[in-house]
Design an enzyme around this catalytic site. Structure first.
Site, PDB file in Angstrom:
ATOM      1  N   ARG A   1       0.827  -1.208   0.000  1.00 18.10           N
ATOM      2  CA  ARG A   1       0.000   0.000   0.000  1.00 18.10           C
ATOM      3  C   ARG A   1       0.863   1.260   0.000  1.00 18.10           C
ATOM      4  O   ARG A   1       1.885   1.308   0.692  1.00 18.10           O
ATOM      5  CB  ARG A   1      -0.906   0.021   1.243  1.00 18.10           C
ATOM      6  CG  ARG A   1      -1.943  -1.046   1.200  1.00 18.10           C
ATOM      7  CD  ARG A   1      -3.012  -0.894   2.257  1.00 18.10           C
ATOM      8  NE  ARG A   1      -3.686  -2.174   2.390  1.00 18.10           N
ATOM      9  CZ  ARG A   1      -4.512  -2.691   1.487  1.00 18.10           C
ATOM     10  NH1 ARG A   1      -4.804  -2.011   0.390  1.00 18.10           N
ATOM     11  NH2 ARG A   1      -5.048  -3.881   1.680  1.00 18.10           N
ATOM     12  N   ASP A   2       0.392   2.254  -0.766  1.00 15.57           N
ATOM     13  CA  ASP A   2       1.067   3.553  -0.775  1.00 15.57           C
ATOM     14  C   ASP A   2       0.901   4.205   0.595  1.00 15.57           C
ATOM     15  O   ASP A   2      -0.177   4.178   1.187  1.00 15.57           O
ATOM     16  CB  ASP A   2       0.466   4.444  -1.876  1.00 15.57           C
ATOM     17  CG  ASP A   2       1.359   5.626  -2.203  1.00 15.57           C
ATOM     18  OD1 ASP A   2       1.895   5.683  -3.328  1.00 15.57           O
ATOM     19  OD2 ASP A   2       1.523   6.515  -1.323  1.00 15.57           O
ATOM     20  N   ILE A   3       1.966   4.811   1.094  1.00 16.07           N
ATOM     21  CA  ILE A   3       1.956   5.439   2.422  1.00 16.07           C
ATOM     22  C   ILE A   3       1.060   6.685   2.442  1.00 16.07           C
ATOM     23  O   ILE A   3       0.598   7.104   3.504  1.00 16.07           O
ATOM     24  CB  ILE A   3       3.413   5.787   2.835  1.00 16.07           C
ATOM     25  CG1 ILE A   3       3.559   5.872   4.339  1.00 16.07           C
ATOM     26  CG2 ILE A   3       3.922   7.027   2.154  1.00 16.07           C
ATOM     27  CD1 ILE A   3       5.022   5.933   4.808  1.00 16.07           C
TER      28      ILE A   3
ATOM     29  N   ASN B   1       4.833   6.885 -13.365  1.00 18.14           N
ATOM     30  CA  ASN B   1       5.432   8.203 -13.541  1.00 18.14           C
ATOM     31  C   ASN B   1       6.887   8.053 -13.969  1.00 18.14           C
ATOM     32  O   ASN B   1       7.572   7.131 -13.526  1.00 18.14           O
ATOM     33  CB  ASN B   1       5.371   8.996 -12.228  1.00 18.14           C
ATOM     34  CG  ASN B   1       3.948   9.354 -11.856  1.00 18.14           C
ATOM     35  OD1 ASN B   1       3.141   9.743 -12.702  1.00 18.14           O
ATOM     36  ND2 ASN B   1       3.609   9.224 -10.583  1.00 18.14           N
TER      37      ASN B   1
ATOM     38  N   GLU C   1       8.728  10.495  -7.659  1.00 17.05           N
ATOM     39  CA  GLU C   1       9.410  10.770  -6.380  1.00 17.05           C
ATOM     40  C   GLU C   1      10.443   9.708  -6.070  1.00 17.05           C
ATOM     41  O   GLU C   1      11.479   9.992  -5.486  1.00 17.05           O
ATOM     42  CB  GLU C   1       8.397  10.686  -5.223  1.00 17.05           C
ATOM     43  CG  GLU C   1       7.649  11.921  -4.865  1.00 17.05           C
ATOM     44  CD  GLU C   1       6.634  11.595  -3.778  1.00 17.05           C
ATOM     45  OE1 GLU C   1       6.969  10.838  -2.843  1.00 17.05           O
ATOM     46  OE2 GLU C   1       5.506  12.101  -3.884  1.00 17.05           O
TER      47      GLU C   1
ATOM     48  N   HIS D   1       7.789   1.591 -10.531  1.00 19.13           N
ATOM     49  CA  HIS D   1       6.593   1.073  -9.855  1.00 19.13           C
ATOM     50  C   HIS D   1       5.350   1.501 -10.605  1.00 19.13           C
ATOM     51  O   HIS D   1       5.311   2.557 -11.242  1.00 19.13           O
ATOM     52  CB  HIS D   1       6.534   1.544  -8.399  1.00 19.13           C
ATOM     53  CG  HIS D   1       6.638   3.037  -8.241  1.00 19.13           C
ATOM     54  ND1 HIS D   1       7.849   3.692  -8.299  1.00 19.13           N
ATOM     55  CD2 HIS D   1       5.697   3.988  -8.070  1.00 19.13           C
ATOM     56  CE1 HIS D   1       7.635   4.996  -8.159  1.00 19.13           C
ATOM     57  NE2 HIS D   1       6.334   5.199  -8.030  1.00 19.13           N
TER      58      HIS D   1
ATOM     59  N   HIS E   1       1.381   2.356 -10.086  1.00 17.77           N
ATOM     60  CA  HIS E   1       0.345   2.711  -9.115  1.00 17.77           C
ATOM     61  C   HIS E   1      -0.958   2.057  -9.554  1.00 17.77           C
ATOM     62  O   HIS E   1      -1.365   2.219 -10.715  1.00 17.77           O
ATOM     63  CB  HIS E   1       0.089   4.219  -9.096  1.00 17.77           C
ATOM     64  CG  HIS E   1       1.236   5.063  -8.650  1.00 17.77           C
ATOM     65  ND1 HIS E   1       1.271   5.672  -7.412  1.00 17.77           N
ATOM     66  CD2 HIS E   1       2.379   5.429  -9.282  1.00 17.77           C
ATOM     67  CE1 HIS E   1       2.388   6.375  -7.310  1.00 17.77           C
ATOM     68  NE2 HIS E   1       3.071   6.253  -8.428  1.00 17.77           N
TER      69      HIS E   1
HETATM   70  P1  5GP Z   1       6.015   8.303  -7.712  1.00 15.75           P
HETATM   71  O1  5GP Z   1       5.672   9.746  -7.513  1.00 15.75           O
HETATM   72  O2  5GP Z   1       7.501   8.069  -7.626  1.00 15.75           O
HETATM   73  O3  5GP Z   1       5.374   7.698  -8.908  1.00 15.75           O
HETATM   74  O4  5GP Z   1       5.337   7.556  -6.490  1.00 15.75           O
HETATM   75  C1  5GP Z   1       5.998   7.280  -5.302  1.00 15.75           C
HETATM   76  C2  5GP Z   1       4.925   6.858  -4.316  1.00 15.75           C
HETATM   77  O5  5GP Z   1       5.543   6.215  -3.236  1.00 15.75           O
HETATM   78  C3  5GP Z   1       4.138   8.029  -3.750  1.00 15.75           C
HETATM   79  O6  5GP Z   1       2.755   7.853  -4.039  1.00 15.75           O
HETATM   80  C4  5GP Z   1       4.425   7.983  -2.255  1.00 15.75           C
HETATM   81  O7  5GP Z   1       3.308   8.278  -1.455  1.00 15.75           O
HETATM   82  C5  5GP Z   1       4.888   6.552  -2.053  1.00 15.75           C
HETATM   83  N1  5GP Z   1       5.865   6.388  -0.991  1.00 15.75           N
HETATM   84  C6  5GP Z   1       6.934   7.188  -0.731  1.00 15.75           C
HETATM   85  N2  5GP Z   1       7.624   6.706   0.314  1.00 15.75           N
HETATM   86  C7  5GP Z   1       6.979   5.580   0.719  1.00 15.75           C
HETATM   87  C8  5GP Z   1       7.229   4.627   1.758  1.00 15.75           C
HETATM   88  O8  5GP Z   1       8.188   4.731   2.526  1.00 15.75           O
HETATM   89  N3  5GP Z   1       6.337   3.609   1.874  1.00 15.75           N
HETATM   90  C9  5GP Z   1       5.264   3.470   1.031  1.00 15.75           C
HETATM   91  N4  5GP Z   1       4.456   2.428   1.248  1.00 15.75           N
HETATM   92  N5  5GP Z   1       5.012   4.339   0.045  1.00 15.75           N
HETATM   93  C10 5GP Z   1       5.858   5.377  -0.118  1.00 15.75           C
END
Ligand code: 5GP
Ligand code: ZN
Length: 114
Positions: free
Chosen positions: A29-31, A87, A95, A100, A102
Site C-alpha cells: 500500500r502507498d503510504i 510516472n 518521487e 513502480h 500505481h
Molecule cells: P512516484 O511519484 O515516484 O510515482 O510515487 C511514489 C509513491 O511512493 C508516492 O505515491 C508515495 O506516497 C509513495 N511512498 C513514498 N515513500 C513511501 C514509503 O516509505 N512507503 C510506502 N508504502 N510508500 C511510499
C-alpha cells in the site's frame, strides 16, 4: 546506487503493508493514498524508471501488469474499475526512482489527470 526507499522495503529494513508478493514482483500500500485503494506494484529488481527498461525486462513488465490484475481482484475493484499509472522523471512528479506501477481505485477518477 544511492539509498532507495523501495529497495529498503524489499530488504525488510523498512515496514510496508504488503498485499501480494512473488519471486519477481511485490505489491504494497502507498503510504500516502490518493484513492481508497492505492497499491504500488514493483519488481524486486532495481530499475530507476521506464527510461532504463530494456528488452530483457519485458517479462518483468508483463508480470507487473498480471500482478495488477490480481491486486485489483484482491482489493475488490476489478469490476468497478481502476487506474494504472507509471510516472517517469520530473514532469510526471516521480518521487521514487525504483520503477513502480500505481494501482488506484475505489472512487471515480477524473480525466485529464492533474
Ligand atoms: P512516484 O511519484 O515516484 O510515482 O510515487 C511514489 C509513491 O511512493 C508516492 O505515491 C508515495 O506516497 C509513495 N511512498 C513514498 N515513500 C513511501 C514509503 O516509505 N512507503 C510506502 N508504502 N510508500 C511510499
Ligand atoms: Zn530500488
Amino acid at each position: 546506487m544511492l539509498e532507495c526507499v523501495f529497495c529498503n522495503i524489499l530488504r525488510g529494513e523498512m515496514p510496508a503493508e504488503f498485499v501480494y508478493e512473488d519471486e519477481q514482483i511485490v505489491a504494497f500500500r502507498d503510504i500516502n493514498p490518493q484513492a481508497p485503494v492505492h497499491v504500488l506494484i514493483l519488481p524486486r529488481k532495481h530499475i530507476p524508471s521506464t527510461n532504463q527498461i530494456t528488452p530483457g525486462d519485458v517479462g518483468i513488465l508483463g508480470e507487473m501488469i498480471l500482478v495488477a490484475r490480481k491486486v485489483a481482484e484482491i482489493e475488490g475493484v476489478a469490476d468497478s474499475g481502476y487506474r494504472l499509472v507509471i510516472n517517469c522523471n520530473e514532469d510526471s512528479g516521480q518521487e521514487i526512482y525504483h520503477l513502480h506501477l500505481h494501482l488506484l481505485g475505489g472512487r471515480r477518477m477524473t480525466w485529464p489527470p492533474g
